[in-house]
Design an enzyme around this catalytic site. Structure first.
Site, mmCIF file in Angstrom:
data_model
loop_
_atom_site.group_PDB
_atom_site.id
_atom_site.type_symbol
_atom_site.label_atom_id
_atom_site.label_comp_id
_atom_site.label_asym_id
_atom_site.label_seq_id
_atom_site.Cartn_x
_atom_site.Cartn_y
_atom_site.Cartn_z
ATOM 1 N N ASP A 1 -34.747 7.609 -31.535
ATOM 2 C CA ASP A 1 -34.735 8.378 -30.284
ATOM 3 C C ASP A 1 -33.836 9.616 -30.396
ATOM 4 O OD1 ASP A 1 -35.367 8.880 -27.622
ATOM 5 O OD2 ASP A 1 -34.948 6.836 -26.973
ATOM 6 N N ASP B 1 -41.371 10.693 -21.704
ATOM 7 C CA ASP B 1 -41.795 9.294 -21.548
ATOM 8 C C ASP B 1 -43.016 9.132 -20.648
ATOM 9 O OD1 ASP B 1 -39.556 8.848 -23.004
ATOM 10 O OD2 ASP B 1 -38.550 7.590 -21.513
HETATM 11 C C1 GLA Z 1 -36.108 7.354 -24.320
HETATM 12 C C2 GLA Z 1 -37.404 7.110 -25.085
HETATM 13 C C3 GLA Z 1 -38.133 5.926 -24.476
HETATM 14 C C4 GLA Z 1 -37.234 4.693 -24.553
HETATM 15 C C5 GLA Z 1 -35.908 4.970 -23.878
HETATM 16 C C6 GLA Z 1 -34.905 3.869 -24.140
HETATM 17 O O1 GLA Z 1 -36.347 7.719 -23.008
HETATM 18 O O2 GLA Z 1 -38.212 8.252 -25.049
HETATM 19 O O3 GLA Z 1 -39.353 5.697 -25.117
HETATM 20 O O4 GLA Z 1 -37.040 4.350 -25.896
HETATM 21 O O5 GLA Z 1 -35.316 6.182 -24.351
HETATM 22 O O6 GLA Z 1 -33.668 4.141 -23.580
#
Ligand code: GLA
Length: 664
Positions: free
Chosen positions: A168, A224
């Site tokens: 990430d 996301d």
């Molecule tokens: C980010 C990523 C997500 C998830 C969250 C976890 O937002 O893009 O897919 O992994 O972190 O905290």
């Protein structure tokens, strides 16, 4: 756990023959390419990775039992046999401190037996284990992460038997992305273990340009996903133009699946699965497999749909045509056939068609059209058509056909207008039958059914003796409200016909609203009921901001330092629809990005009346003062408050402060 500051997103049915035809063989498998062979971390993702990830449903609420149960279900449900392989633990698996040797360690309460034991458990079931860290000092949830610890962390993962790393982008300290992702790619390579490397930097630094070089097998292209139609469509739009960067061992990743999650209807979920398959997206289920309805399992494991995803015909699927609410997406398959998704983003059922020419199929007298979801097959003269319901998609594989046994492709389409009817009013419905086959169909009978409280009168004869190939026929009905129930009204159009000696039939659903107009007087919109509403993230809030994700978890509506008592809090992109009923005079609001984003986010607010734009705020950025927005509503029946995401959904917590309407 999530705070707004780290929020990076923070059919109608085709004609169904009464006799089912036989199923053809599965489509061709992915062809290895030269490029695949020289991947820095190895040929580990020759086709898009498939599996499951904990984040979309469980967030931080994870533990080893959940992972074990999920692995068991992947096997028992048949998902493993369908191709689902990786069981991926997302954020929040780690303890708040590293151990004395500086290694990451699992949370002792939630993962008491450790990750290595979990890897053994998963491997024993013929599956693989995935884990998560961030190319930052902390994960997005504030736990220890791997920036500056790449070697030791990669080695720890390898020692545990981990097979997949999602890496990430939170808390990255401004270190250039390529440097950070290269460091982990090198560290993974140095372990000598086969580990699929999933780059998750949200598409911020065009990872499709360098992801493969630093060892990535896939890279997120966007922020996301959430379980909303708005989110799925917004992510889809952001894939346009990236097709050329995808291929074996280097896949564009529009984020994990929301199939089966509650924010999507079944039809929306199926459209999402159809599109992600066509895009050669990784297929990582994001639902609770322990409580999965049968329909969700079927959507995830449909053999033909998965085959489209896993096939590499040399190109990722792409958008062929955009007619506003209806879109045509296609993908060449390695066996010369073409996969097609007909997508309806609009509010009304629509017949969507595309020709073999447009699909770039070779010239042929006849084509075979296979509905990959229903497994039904038809003969077409070259037109591929479907009646597609609101927020739904049809998906086909099309190829030249030399046989004569398959029935003509016939589409039944129902449409109804207007979209909103007042009590005591009328609507007009039309059922049309298209014959896109190469032979006539005969004895065509039409029917329409409506719920109780509606009088249905046919305006045309409901039978026609024959429809020639390439032609259509229609029947119209008047629907009169006689104490029907307020809200959406679903009507079902159907038709039956004969071809050779066999009877066939088909159906299509369409809907409109029975709605009372807004009463005379001045109202805050947050005190009224809307007829329809969509928001990217979380529910739409009344008199509070969008907040995090759950109903009622927003803060006071605050824009540019000023707090407002009344208003609506949404997350762009969003549309809220009201039935004004023609007697309202004005709508007004003070619009802006809520201060809870700490100055981030950007959106455009628009007021629409009966499908026309009446006012626009232009671009509004986080931290700026509220912008007054108003529109004259004289004669407007349908009022829409829209917020556009300006191409990026990050932090778009959008407020319609003081939103008010005056009606006579
Ligand atoms: C980010 C990523 C997500 C998830 C969250 C976890 O937002 O893009 O897919 O992994 O972190 O905290």
């Amino acid at each position: 756990m999530r705070t707004p500051a780290v929020l990076v997103a923070s059919l109608a049915v085709l004609a169904a023959p009464l006799i089912l035809t036989s199923l053809p063989a599965a489509h061709g498998a992915a062809a290895p390419t030269e490029a695949a062979a020289d991947h820095p971390l190895g040929d580990l993702a020759p086709t898009p990775p498939m599996g499951w990830n904990s984040w979309n449903t469980f967030g931080c609420d994870i533990n080893e039992q959940l992972i074990r149960d999920t692995a068991d279900i992947i096997v028992e449900s048949g998902m493993r046999d369908a191709g689902y392989e990786y069981v991926n633990i997302d954020d929040c698996w780690m303890a708040p401190e590293r151990d004395a040797e500086g290694r990451l360690q699992p949370d002792p309460v939630d993962f008491p037996n450790g990750i290595a034991a979990l890897a053994d458990y998963v491997h024993a079931r013929g599956l693989k284990l995935g884990i998560y860290s961030s190319a930052g000092t902390e994960t997005c949830q504030g736990l220890p992460a791997s920036l500056g610890h790449e070697q030791i962390d990669a080695q720890t993962f390898a020692d545990w038997g981990v097979d997949y790393l999602k890496y990430d982008n939170c808390n990255n300290q401004g270190v250039p992305a390529i440097e950070r992702y290269q460091a982990m790619g090198d560290a993974l390579a140095a372990t000598g273990r086969d580990i699929v490397y999933s780059i998750c930097e949200w598409g911020t630094n065009d990872p499709w340009l360098w992801g493969r070089d630093v060892g990535g097998h896939l890279w997120r292209t966007t922020g996301d996903i959430t379980d909303s139609w708005e989110s799925v469509m917004s992510l889809l739009d952001q894939q346009v133009g990236l097709e050329a960067y995808s291929g074996p061992n280097g896949w564009n990743d529009p984020d994990m699946l929301e199939v089966g999650n509650e924010g999507l209807t079944r039809a929306e979920s199926r459209a999402h699965m159809s599109l992600w398959s066509l895009l050669n997206s990784p297929l990582l289920a994001g639902n609770d497999l322990r409580a999965m309805p049968t329909w969700a399992l079927r959507q995830l494991t449909d053999a033909d749909v998965v085959a489209v995803n896993q096939d590499w015909g040399g190109e990722q699927g792409s958008k062929l045509r955009d007619d506003g609410d209806s879109e045509v997406w296609t993908k060449p398959m390695s066996d010369g056939s073409v996969a097609v998704v007909l997508l309806n983003r609009g509010a009304a059922t629509d017949a969507i068609a595309v020709t073999a020419d447009e699909l770039d199929l070779p010239q042929a007298a006849r084509f075979k059209v296979r509905d990959v979801w229903s497994d039904q097959e038809w003969t077409s003269d070259g037109t591929v058509r479907a009646s597609v319901g609101s927020h739904a998609a049809a998906m086909y594989v099309v190829e030249p056909y030399h046989g004569t046994a398959l029935p003509p492709l016939v589409t039944v389409d129902a449409e109804v207008s207007p979209a909103y009817v007042e009590p005591g009013g009328d609507a007009q419905a039309t059922v049309r039958v298209y014959n896109d086959g190469t032979q006539p169909i005969t004895a065509v009978r039409f029917a329409l059914s409506a719920p109780e409280g509606w009088q249905v009168t046919a305006d045309d004869p409901t039978q026609v003796p024959r429809i020639q190939p390439g032609r259509s026929a229609r029947v119209r009905w008047t629907l009169h409200d006689d104490a029907g129930e307020l809200g959406p009204v679903e009507v079902a159009g159907s038709a039956s016909w004969r071809w050779r000696r066999t009877g066939y039939d088909g159906r299509s659903a369409a809907s409109f609203y029975l709605a009372t107009p807004i009463e005379a007087g001045e109202h805050y919109l947050s005190d009224l009921d809307w007829v329809d509403a969509d928001s990217y993230w979380g529910p739409i809030e009344r008199d509070m901001s969008n907040g995090e994700q759950d109903p009622g978890d927003g803060g006071p509506i605050t824009i540019g330092g000023t707090t407002y008592e009344k208003g609506l809090g949404v997350h762009a992109p969003s549309t809220i629809t009201y039935f004004a009923g023609g007697d309202c005079t004005e709508v007004s609001a003070l619009v802006g990005i809520d201060d809870e984003t700490e100055g981030q986010g950007e959106a455009t607010f628009e007021i629409w009346g009966d499908g026309e734009q009446l006012a626009s705020s232009g671009t509004v950025v986080g931290g700026a003062a509220a912008v007054p927005l108003a529109a004259d509503l004289a004669g407007v029946d349908v009022l829409e408050l829209r917020v556009l995401d300006n191409g990026n959904t990050n932090h778009d917590h959008a407020d319609w402060a003081e939103a008010q309407i005056s009606c006579a």
